[in-house]
Design a protein around this motif. Structure first.
Motif, PDB file in Angstrom:
ATOM      1  N   TYR A 135      17.760  84.774  17.847  1.00  0.00           N
ATOM      2  CA  TYR A 135      18.620  85.165  19.299  1.00  0.00           C
ATOM      3  C   TYR A 135      18.678  83.483  19.075  1.00  0.00           C
ATOM      4  CZ  TYR A 135      16.925  90.471  18.444  1.00  0.00           C
ATOM      5  OH  TYR A 135      17.521  91.858  18.318  1.00  0.00           O
ATOM      6  N   GLY A 136      17.970  83.087  19.070  1.00  0.00           N
ATOM      7  CA  GLY A 136      17.994  81.624  19.993  1.00  0.00           C
ATOM      8  C   GLY A 136      18.992  80.815  19.316  1.00  0.00           C
ATOM      9  N   LEU A 137      20.148  81.210  18.727  1.00  0.00           N
ATOM     10  CA  LEU A 137      21.057  80.552  17.954  1.00  0.00           C
ATOM     11  C   LEU A 137      22.096  81.451  18.305  1.00  0.00           C
ATOM     12  CD1 LEU A 137      20.193  78.050  14.970  1.00  0.00           C
ATOM     13  CD2 LEU A 137      20.059  77.081  17.618  1.00  0.00           C
ATOM     14  N   GLU A 138      22.360  82.833  18.227  1.00  0.00           N
ATOM     15  CA  GLU A 138      23.371  83.510  18.775  1.00  0.00           C
ATOM     16  C   GLU A 138      24.191  83.241  19.103  1.00  0.00           C
ATOM     17  OE1 GLU A 138      22.015  87.391  19.638  1.00  0.00           O
ATOM     18  OE2 GLU A 138      21.756  87.926  17.702  1.00  0.00           O
ATOM     19  N   ARG A 139      24.015  82.133  20.454  1.00  0.00           N
ATOM     20  CA  ARG A 139      25.176  81.734  21.280  1.00  0.00           C
ATOM     21  C   ARG A 139      25.902  80.564  21.521  1.00  0.00           C
ATOM     22  NH1 ARG A 139      24.081  80.467  27.965  1.00  0.00           N
ATOM     23  NH2 ARG A 139      25.060  82.481  27.426  1.00  0.00           N
ATOM     24  N   ALA A 140      25.124  79.781  20.507  1.00  0.00           N
ATOM     25  CA  ALA A 140      25.526  78.491  18.596  1.00  0.00           C
ATOM     26  C   ALA A 140      26.435  79.158  17.859  1.00  0.00           C
ATOM     27  CB  ALA A 140      24.982  78.151  18.883  1.00  0.00           C
ATOM     28  N   LEU A 141      26.082  80.100  17.257  1.00  0.00           N
ATOM     29  CA  LEU A 141      25.856  80.826  16.498  1.00  0.00           C
ATOM     30  C   LEU A 141      26.922  82.333  16.563  1.00  0.00           C
ATOM     31  CD1 LEU A 141      24.181  78.269  13.322  1.00  0.00           C
ATOM     32  CD2 LEU A 141      26.184  78.179  13.753  1.00  0.00           C
ATOM     33  N   PRO A 142      27.688  82.525  17.407  1.00  0.00           N
ATOM     34  CA  PRO A 142      28.000  84.313  17.243  1.00  0.00           C
ATOM     35  C   PRO A 142      28.384  84.646  15.617  1.00  0.00           C
ATOM     36  CG  PRO A 142      29.890  82.814  18.082  1.00  0.00           C
ATOM     37  CD  PRO A 142      28.798  81.855  18.175  1.00  0.00           C
ATOM     38  N   ASP A 143      28.496  86.269  15.862  1.00  0.00           N
ATOM     39  CA  ASP A 143      28.377  86.866  14.418  1.00  0.00           C
ATOM     40  C   ASP A 143      30.535  86.395  14.497  1.00  0.00           C
ATOM     41  OD1 ASP A 143      26.148  87.891  14.305  1.00  0.00           O
ATOM     42  OD2 ASP A 143      26.932  90.302  15.886  1.00  0.00           O
ATOM     43  N   SER A 144      31.314  86.426  15.518  1.00  0.00           N
ATOM     44  CA  SER A 144      32.518  86.608  15.102  1.00  0.00           C
ATOM     45  C   SER A 144      32.392  84.345  14.360  1.00  0.00           C
ATOM     46  CB  SER A 144      33.286  86.387  15.966  1.00  0.00           C
ATOM     47  OG  SER A 144      32.550  85.015  17.629  1.00  0.00           O
ATOM     48  N   LEU A 145      31.938  83.838  14.471  1.00  0.00           N
ATOM     49  CA  LEU A 145      31.543  82.358  14.153  1.00  0.00           C
ATOM     50  C   LEU A 145      31.496  83.351  13.073  1.00  0.00           C
ATOM     51  CD1 LEU A 145      32.533  79.096  13.906  1.00  0.00           C
ATOM     52  CD2 LEU A 145      29.802  79.521  14.789  1.00  0.00           C
ATOM     53  N   CYS A 146      30.158  83.294  12.424  1.00  0.00           N
ATOM     54  CA  CYS A 146      29.435  83.088  11.523  1.00  0.00           C
ATOM     55  C   CYS A 146      30.277  84.197  10.420  1.00  0.00           C
ATOM     56  CB  CYS A 146      28.184  84.353  11.084  1.00  0.00           C
ATOM     57  SG  CYS A 146      26.626  83.023  12.351  1.00  0.00           S
ATOM     58  N   LYS A 147      31.265  85.112  11.365  1.00  0.00           N
ATOM     59  CA  LYS A 147      32.153  85.600   9.762  1.00  0.00           C
ATOM     60  C   LYS A 147      33.221  85.372   9.122  1.00  0.00           C
ATOM     61  CE  LYS A 147      35.168  90.484   9.732  1.00  0.00           C
ATOM     62  NZ  LYS A 147      35.673  89.261   8.547  1.00  0.00           N
ATOM     63  N   ARG A 148      33.405  84.787  10.665  1.00  0.00           N
ATOM     64  CA  ARG A 148      34.965  83.234  10.070  1.00  0.00           C
ATOM     65  C   ARG A 148      34.119  82.349   8.859  1.00  0.00           C
ATOM     66  NH1 ARG A 148      35.713  79.921  13.890  1.00  0.00           N
ATOM     67  NH2 ARG A 148      35.552  78.166  13.268  1.00  0.00           N
ATOM     68  N   ILE A 149      33.197  81.580   8.721  1.00  0.00           N
ATOM     69  CA  ILE A 149      33.010  80.975   8.494  1.00  0.00           C
ATOM     70  C   ILE A 149      32.250  81.304   6.784  1.00  0.00           C
ATOM     71  CG2 ILE A 149      30.632  79.814   7.569  1.00  0.00           C
ATOM     72  CD1 ILE A 149      30.637  78.852  10.369  1.00  0.00           C
ATOM     73  N   MET A 150      31.801  83.193   6.933  1.00  0.00           N
ATOM     74  CA  MET A 150      32.010  83.812   5.200  1.00  0.00           C
ATOM     75  C   MET A 150      33.287  83.726   4.481  1.00  0.00           C
ATOM     76  SD  MET A 150      28.492  84.467   4.664  1.00  0.00           S
ATOM     77  CE  MET A 150      28.803  85.650   3.878  1.00  0.00           C
ATOM     78  N   ASP A 151      34.068  84.373   5.157  1.00  0.00           N
ATOM     79  CA  ASP A 151      35.412  84.338   5.123  1.00  0.00           C
ATOM     80  C   ASP A 151      35.776  83.690   4.588  1.00  0.00           C
ATOM     81  OD1 ASP A 151      35.229  87.412   5.436  1.00  0.00           O
ATOM     82  OD2 ASP A 151      36.175  87.770   7.494  1.00  0.00           O
ATOM     83  N   GLU A 152      36.703  82.358   5.740  1.00  0.00           N
ATOM     84  CA  GLU A 152      37.414  81.233   5.065  1.00  0.00           C
ATOM     85  C   GLU A 152      36.312  79.803   4.178  1.00  0.00           C
ATOM     86  OE1 GLU A 152      38.383  79.448   8.537  1.00  0.00           O
ATOM     87  OE2 GLU A 152      39.648  81.560   9.507  1.00  0.00           O
ATOM     88  N   ASP A 153      35.511  79.818   4.291  1.00  0.00           N
ATOM     89  CA  ASP A 153      34.485  79.161   3.050  1.00  0.00           C
ATOM     90  C   ASP A 153      33.740  79.638   2.501  1.00  0.00           C
ATOM     91  OD1 ASP A 153      35.640  76.967   5.572  1.00  0.00           O
ATOM     92  OD2 ASP A 153      33.941  77.324   6.813  1.00  0.00           O
ATOM     93  N   MET A 154      33.101  80.894   2.559  1.00  0.00           N
ATOM     94  CA  MET A 154      32.172  80.651   1.453  1.00  0.00           C
ATOM     95  C   MET A 154      32.106  81.806   0.120  1.00  0.00           C
ATOM     96  SD  MET A 154      29.054  80.704   3.746  1.00  0.00           S
ATOM     97  CE  MET A 154      27.676  80.823   2.895  1.00  0.00           C
ATOM     98  N   ILE A 155      32.941  83.117   0.876  1.00  0.00           N
ATOM     99  CA  ILE A 155      33.496  84.062   0.078  1.00  0.00           C
ATOM    100  C   ILE A 155      34.365  83.596  -1.428  1.00  0.00           C
ATOM    101  CG2 ILE A 155      34.568  86.545   0.065  1.00  0.00           C
ATOM    102  CD1 ILE A 155      33.367  86.869   2.174  1.00  0.00           C
ATOM    103  N   PRO A 156      35.247  82.489  -0.663  1.00  0.00           N
ATOM    104  CA  PRO A 156      36.080  82.566  -1.815  1.00  0.00           C
ATOM    105  C   PRO A 156      35.775  81.324  -3.092  1.00  0.00           C
ATOM    106  CG  PRO A 156      37.485  82.041   0.528  1.00  0.00           C
ATOM    107  CD  PRO A 156      35.977  82.226   0.750  1.00  0.00           C
ATOM    108  N   ALA A 157      34.879  80.488  -2.581  1.00  0.00           N
ATOM    109  CA  ALA A 157      34.016  80.221  -3.773  1.00  0.00           C
ATOM    110  C   ALA A 157      33.270  80.897  -4.292  1.00  0.00           C
ATOM    111  CB  ALA A 157      32.702  79.184  -3.084  1.00  0.00           C
ATOM    112  N   PHE A 158      32.328  82.294  -3.322  1.00  0.00           N
ATOM    113  CA  PHE A 158      31.955  82.506  -4.364  1.00  0.00           C
ATOM    114  C   PHE A 158      32.545  83.957  -5.656  1.00  0.00           C
ATOM    115  CE2 PHE A 158      28.679  83.073  -0.433  1.00  0.00           C
ATOM    116  CZ  PHE A 158      27.955  82.053  -1.082  1.00  0.00           C
ATOM    117  N   ARG A 159      33.409  84.265  -5.280  1.00  0.00           N
ATOM    118  CA  ARG A 159      34.961  85.113  -5.339  1.00  0.00           C
ATOM    119  C   ARG A 159      34.550  84.982  -7.816  1.00  0.00           C
ATOM    120  NH1 ARG A 159      38.042  87.194  -1.404  1.00  0.00           N
ATOM    121  NH2 ARG A 159      37.364  88.649  -0.938  1.00  0.00           N
ATOM    122  N   THR A 160      34.518  83.018  -7.159  1.00  0.00           N
ATOM    123  CA  THR A 160      35.273  81.931  -8.689  1.00  0.00           C
ATOM    124  C   THR A 160      33.814  82.305  -9.057  1.00  0.00           C
ATOM    125  OG1 THR A 160      35.089  80.431  -7.573  1.00  0.00           O
ATOM    126  CG2 THR A 160      37.403  80.931  -7.380  1.00  0.00           C
ATOM    127  N   GLY A 161      32.696  82.249  -8.769  1.00  0.00           N
ATOM    128  CA  GLY A 161      31.710  82.018  -9.060  1.00  0.00           C
ATOM    129  C   GLY A 161      30.443  80.775  -8.518  1.00  0.00           C
TER     130      GLY A 161
END
Length: 179
Positions: A135-161
């Motif tokens: 809760y103390g970081l929700e303002r700095a890291l809102p759900d929408s930002l975390c989703k964007r980071i997942m979608d753009e930075d993390m999941i593409p790499a995960f898909r390739t192993g």
């Protein structure tokens, strides 16, 4: 004389036992200043906090773990915020949101009273990943930002192993918003 000392001795023993039972306010990662490779853990077993990087699924190389550890340790030293990475071979049929929230609470990630912990959970066999933010970081890291980071930075790499690369990219992106 012996009768008068007994209540005093009893009170001292009671105070000593109570003081030993007080919860420590120290970070669960307070001793994690040196790298130690994490151990895989059997599916279905409750994950044990092993440090900043907890590769229970065994998907990271030792070199990847070292790089992640270094980034996470630096983040805490520079900001005070704790970020932990965990992999698990199975969510045990649970929703990843419930699993990650329970894990973060059980491990006590973040400073007490500030609730500034972040857990990045990867369940490669279930094809799931999540960023859980205190809760103390929700303002700095809102759900929408975390989703964007997942979608753009993390999941593409995960898909390739490339799990280590995806986690590194996610940590870098999240850290930029915490400095």
């Amino acid at each position: 004389m012996g009768v008068r000392l007994a209540p005093v001795a009893l009170c001292c023993a009671l105070l000593l036992s109570l003081s030993c039972k007080q919860q420590s306010t120290a970070s669960p990662l307070a001793d994690a200043t040196a790298f130690a490779a994490s151990a895989t853990q059997p599916a279905g077993e409750a994950l044990r906090l092993q440090g900043y990087v907890n590769d229970a699924a065994g998907v990271l190389s030792e070199e990847e773990e070292k790089r992640l550890f270094t980034s996470l340790l630096r983040l805490e030293k520079e900001t005070g915020h704790q970020m932990v990475v965990a992999t698990t071979s199975s969510l045990g049929g649970k929703e990843i949101s419930a699993y990650s929230l329970a894990l973060g609470r059980r491990w006590g990630i973040g400073r007490k009273g500030i609730d500034d912990g972040v857990l990045i959970l990867l369940a490669p066999n279930d094809h799931k990943a999540r960023i859980e933010v205190g809760y103390g970081l929700e303002r700095a890291l809102p759900d929408s930002l975390c989703k964007r980071i997942m979608d753009e930075d993390m999941i593409p790499a995960f898909r390739t192993g490339a799990f280590g690369s995806g986690l590194e990219k996610g940590i870098t992106a999240l850290s930029q918003h915490l400095h």
